[in-house]
Scaffold this motif. Structure first.
Motif, PDB file in Angstrom:
ATOM      1  N   VAL A  44      32.926  46.830  35.726  1.00  0.00           N
ATOM      2  CA  VAL A  44      32.531  47.758  36.828  1.00  0.00           C
ATOM      3  C   VAL A  44      32.920  47.181  38.142  1.00  0.00           C
ATOM      4  O   VAL A  44      32.900  47.554  39.229  1.00  0.00           O
ATOM      5  CB  VAL A  44      31.280  48.394  36.552  1.00  0.00           C
ATOM      6  CG1 VAL A  44      30.966  49.096  35.472  1.00  0.00           C
ATOM      7  CG2 VAL A  44      30.065  47.205  36.945  1.00  0.00           C
ATOM      8  N   ALA A  45      33.071  45.742  38.407  1.00  0.00           N
ATOM      9  CA  ALA A  45      33.206  45.116  39.426  1.00  0.00           C
ATOM     10  C   ALA A  45      34.015  44.101  39.540  1.00  0.00           C
ATOM     11  O   ALA A  45      34.246  43.318  38.282  1.00  0.00           O
ATOM     12  CB  ALA A  45      31.886  44.873  40.135  1.00  0.00           C
ATOM     13  N   ASP A  46      34.663  43.339  40.488  1.00  0.00           N
ATOM     14  CA  ASP A  46      35.507  42.322  40.463  1.00  0.00           C
ATOM     15  C   ASP A  46      34.514  41.088  41.001  1.00  0.00           C
ATOM     16  O   ASP A  46      35.305  39.822  40.795  1.00  0.00           O
ATOM     17  CB  ASP A  46      36.821  42.437  41.384  1.00  0.00           C
ATOM     18  CG  ASP A  46      37.546  43.516  41.068  1.00  0.00           C
ATOM     19  OD1 ASP A  46      38.217  43.495  40.008  1.00  0.00           O
ATOM     20  OD2 ASP A  46      37.525  44.421  41.690  1.00  0.00           O
ATOM     21  N   PHE A  47      33.513  41.156  41.365  1.00  0.00           N
ATOM     22  CA  PHE A  47      32.657  40.207  41.889  1.00  0.00           C
ATOM     23  C   PHE A  47      31.262  40.558  41.618  1.00  0.00           C
ATOM     24  O   PHE A  47      30.623  41.883  42.138  1.00  0.00           O
ATOM     25  CB  PHE A  47      32.839  39.693  43.381  1.00  0.00           C
ATOM     26  CG  PHE A  47      31.812  38.887  43.934  1.00  0.00           C
ATOM     27  CD1 PHE A  47      32.178  37.528  43.459  1.00  0.00           C
ATOM     28  CD2 PHE A  47      30.834  39.419  44.540  1.00  0.00           C
ATOM     29  CE1 PHE A  47      31.034  36.731  44.203  1.00  0.00           C
ATOM     30  CE2 PHE A  47      29.979  38.278  45.172  1.00  0.00           C
ATOM     31  CZ  PHE A  47      29.949  36.978  44.755  1.00  0.00           C
ATOM     32  N   PHE A  80      32.948  36.234  39.157  1.00  0.00           N
ATOM     33  CA  PHE A  80      34.047  36.900  39.785  1.00  0.00           C
ATOM     34  C   PHE A  80      35.249  37.218  38.611  1.00  0.00           C
ATOM     35  O   PHE A  80      35.498  36.236  37.740  1.00  0.00           O
ATOM     36  CB  PHE A  80      34.680  36.226  40.908  1.00  0.00           C
ATOM     37  CG  PHE A  80      34.763  34.841  40.906  1.00  0.00           C
ATOM     38  CD1 PHE A  80      36.236  34.408  40.612  1.00  0.00           C
ATOM     39  CD2 PHE A  80      33.725  33.914  41.053  1.00  0.00           C
ATOM     40  CE1 PHE A  80      36.773  33.033  40.444  1.00  0.00           C
ATOM     41  CE2 PHE A  80      34.165  32.527  41.000  1.00  0.00           C
ATOM     42  CZ  PHE A  80      35.490  32.143  40.657  1.00  0.00           C
ATOM     43  N   ASN A  81      36.115  38.276  38.970  1.00  0.00           N
ATOM     44  CA  ASN A  81      37.317  38.355  38.203  1.00  0.00           C
ATOM     45  C   ASN A  81      38.393  37.029  38.306  1.00  0.00           C
ATOM     46  O   ASN A  81      38.351  36.486  39.638  1.00  0.00           O
ATOM     47  CB  ASN A  81      37.954  39.528  38.923  1.00  0.00           C
ATOM     48  CG  ASN A  81      39.064  40.073  37.784  1.00  0.00           C
ATOM     49  OD1 ASN A  81      39.665  39.410  37.034  1.00  0.00           O
ATOM     50  ND2 ASN A  81      39.098  41.312  37.738  1.00  0.00           N
ATOM     51  N   ALA A  82      38.731  36.581  37.516  1.00  0.00           N
ATOM     52  CA  ALA A  82      39.618  35.534  37.471  1.00  0.00           C
ATOM     53  C   ALA A  82      40.810  35.541  38.135  1.00  0.00           C
ATOM     54  O   ALA A  82      41.457  34.595  38.339  1.00  0.00           O
ATOM     55  CB  ALA A  82      39.585  34.750  36.010  1.00  0.00           C
ATOM     56  N   SER A  83      41.349  36.720  38.300  1.00  0.00           N
ATOM     57  CA  SER A  83      42.538  37.083  38.968  1.00  0.00           C
ATOM     58  C   SER A  83      42.288  36.805  40.412  1.00  0.00           C
ATOM     59  O   SER A  83      43.556  36.678  41.123  1.00  0.00           O
ATOM     60  CB  SER A  83      43.021  38.458  38.613  1.00  0.00           C
ATOM     61  OG  SER A  83      42.175  39.401  39.405  1.00  0.00           O
ATOM     62  N   SER A  84      41.281  36.649  40.925  1.00  0.00           N
ATOM     63  CA  SER A  84      41.231  36.349  42.352  1.00  0.00           C
ATOM     64  C   SER A  84      40.396  34.946  42.569  1.00  0.00           C
ATOM     65  O   SER A  84      39.194  35.131  42.504  1.00  0.00           O
ATOM     66  CB  SER A  84      40.346  37.425  43.052  1.00  0.00           C
ATOM     67  OG  SER A  84      40.179  37.436  44.652  1.00  0.00           O
ATOM     68  N   GLN A  85      41.028  34.178  43.072  1.00  0.00           N
ATOM     69  CA  GLN A  85      40.523  32.796  43.416  1.00  0.00           C
ATOM     70  C   GLN A  85      39.782  32.823  44.972  1.00  0.00           C
ATOM     71  O   GLN A  85      39.162  31.628  44.907  1.00  0.00           O
ATOM     72  CB  GLN A  85      41.266  31.855  42.976  1.00  0.00           C
ATOM     73  CG  GLN A  85      42.031  31.411  41.786  1.00  0.00           C
ATOM     74  CD  GLN A  85      41.068  31.288  40.825  1.00  0.00           C
ATOM     75  OE1 GLN A  85      39.926  30.570  40.802  1.00  0.00           O
ATOM     76  NE2 GLN A  85      41.071  31.973  39.609  1.00  0.00           N
TER      77      GLN A  85
END
Length: 560
Positions: A44-47, A80-85
């Motif tokens: 539901v979230a990226d972080f 956090f979503n691994a796609s955004s470092q």
């Protein structure tokens, strides 16, 4: 930004089910917070991050007030979503921060309501970035959607849950906020359970550590060392304890026990058992009788805890050791040649069971031998048999030339492993004995004529030991004690002198009534002599024996 006050509807039932099954699987606070973040990212979230009030989870003794701009929060978990470092720049777990009311997290914390920011504009991105970890995050939050949810349970605000979505997914909506508010409420209960468990464990640990001896007593004829090793960090504290109690005649009682169960109640029960055992040890009872009294006392106290216990009394003059067990791990006797022997004792039953007899076993011990007592946490191997651990302890593990401290280290380095979850209590005693030349014992008749004989015997013995500097004082005190003894004894009075690192003097008789110290202005004829003893001796005391009593005092040896 918008404060969401709507009531939750059914929401995403699958997500609610996931939270119920995957969050709160342990009573570890950090793990529970991490589980919450991992359920929500990337679903539901990226972080996601969990920040809790530092005053609730730290060792601070200060009460936690209502949150305000100065309230400090500690980051417990983040995912956090691994796609955004970019999120690598967010404050690490363990970092401290303040959340002013001007930011969404601060508003959610102080209002105890969800705060929804559908789109973070450039003009407020600086403040929001600071709330997440620093101004370098400003580019990472512009154009993002933020939802901050308070974590409160049982009337206590614990902290906040922060959620962000990147621009490639739809912003948070009021419907999302309603569903996630319910999720945060359920997770907060798990977090509060973990917090309360941590607080109770801390109290139990503090209680247990405060009741375990920090240093062994110095007792002539025996060297003692002990170790306490707590269980796994995530396991509850246990009720293991050990003790070394000095008895008359330069004897020593060695104790190791283990209250079954864990937690605060077990630690408190351990304290009661240890205190009771110290009191009973002062009666100088044989080990089996002492365990019987302890078992009876456990029932009178109404304590439903069971405890295994091993009680041993070493006599350095006669070179004997009397032992009795209440369902405890048997001890190991390491002979002077290094051979380890597992002592076979009548096992008895744990303290608290009741109705089971205890038996005393008496053995002869040689100077230079060691007795190793431990709790089952040392020798139990997960998935294995306790016999394997005992066999290792009986092997050529301990070099009899080692000191007890070195022996403790050797045992722990060999048998202890990080995967053990039970507490460990270990006590090692090296039996050195007291040389016969340093002990003088006389049987006296029950007549006041023996008082003068006692003075002569003391004077001659002190001269032989080259302690004539003590003769005048010791003769006076012995005269007082022997006078008291022959007045009340029926058929037996004994005088004993022991020269070790101090001079020990004991007068025993077969009357069990203990003398009392009378006030200096008292007109009573009884107990006045003890005033002299208390003023002139370095240390003195009385103790009951199996038959009768003993009155003793200690004098420091002259320098040189």
């Amino acid at each position: 930004m918008e404060v969401v006050r709507g009531l939750p509807d059914d929401g995403d039932l699958a997500l609610l089910a996931s939270v119920g099954s995957q969050v709160g699987t342990t009573l570890d606070l950090d793990t529970t917070a991490r589980e919450l973040c991992e359920v929500l990212v990337p679903r539901v979230a990226d972080f996601a991050c969990v920040d809790l009030l530092d005053g609730l989870i730290s060792d601070s003794e200060l009460p936690v007030a209502l949150p305000d701009d100065a309230t400090m929060l500690r980051r417990v978990a983040r995912t956090f979503n691994a796609s955004s470092q970019r999120w690598n720049h967010v404050l690490d777990e363990g970092a401290l921060m303040a959340m002013p009311r001007s930011t969404p997290p601060g508003l959610a914390l102080q209002e105890n309501q969800p705060v929804l920011v559908p789109l973070i504009s450039a003009d407020v991105a600086v403040d929001y970035a600071a709330a997440l970890g620093g101004p370098e995050l400003e580019p990472a939050v512009v154009g993002r959607s933020m939802l901050v949810l308070p974590l409160s349970a049982r009337g206590t605000v614990l902290g906040i849950l922060k959620l962000l979505r990147l621009t490639d997914r739809a912003p948070f909506t009021r419907s999302d906020a309603d569903t996630l508010k319910e999720i945060a409420a359920r997770a907060a209960l798990s977090l509060d359970n973990a917090r309360l468990h941590r607080a109770e464990s801390k109290v139990a640990t503090t209680l247990q550590r405060s009741m375990i001896p920090t240093r062994p007593p110095r007792i002539p004829g025996v060297q003692i060392a002990h170790r306490y090793m707590p269980g796994d960090r995530k396991a509850e504290v246990g009720g293991d304890w050990f003790d070394a109690i000095q008895l008359p005649g330069s004897r020593v009682a060695l104790v190791v026990g283990d209250v079954m169960g864990h937690g605060l109640h077990s630690a408190a029960a351990m304290g009661r058992f240890r205190t009771a055992m110290q009191t009973l040890a002062a009666l100088d009872l044989p080990p089996a009788q002492l365990l019987r009294h302890l078992d009876n006392l456990a029932h009178k106290l109404g304590d439903d805890h069971l405890a295994t216990c091993l009680y041993a009394v070493y006599d350095p003059i006669n070179r004997t050791c009397e032992l009795a067990s209440a369902g405890h791990v048997p001890p190991v006797l390491v002979h002077p040649d290094g051979r380890g022997e597992l002592l076979e004792l009548p096992s008895g039953a744990p303290i608290g069971v009741g109705g089971v007899p205890f038996q005393t076993k008496k053995i002869d011990v040689s100077d230079g031998s060691m007795l190793v007592l431990c709790t089952d946490g040392l020798v139990e191997v997960r998935g294995g048999d306790i016999g394997a651990g005992l066999a290792a302890l009986c092997g050529n593990l301990i070099d009899p030339k080692q000191t007890p401290d070195e022996a403790c280290d050797t045992v722990l380095n060999t048998l202890h492993s990080d995967d053990r979850q039970d507490d460990i209590a270990l006590l090692v005693a090296r039996f050195d004995g007291v040389p016969p030349t340093e002990v003088a014992t006389w049987q006296l008749g029950v007549t006041e004529l023996e008082v003068g004989r006692a003075r002569r015997l003391v004077r001659d013995q002190l001269a032989a030991w080259q302690l004539t500097a003590l003769a005048e004082t010791v003769e006076l005190l012995v005269s007082e004690l022997v006078t008291n003894a022959v007045r009340v004894a029926r058929s037996e009075v004994q005088l004993q002198l022991i020269r070790v690192d101090k001079l020990l003097v004991e007068v025993s008789d077969d009357n069990h009534n203990l003398p009392s110290l009378e006030p200096a202005d008292s007109f009573s004829e009884h107990g006045r002599g003890l005033n002299l003893v208390s003023k002139l001796a370095e240390k003195w005391g009385t103790a009951r024996k199996a038959v009768g009593k003993v009155v003793y005092f200690e004098m420091p040896l002259p320098r040189g």
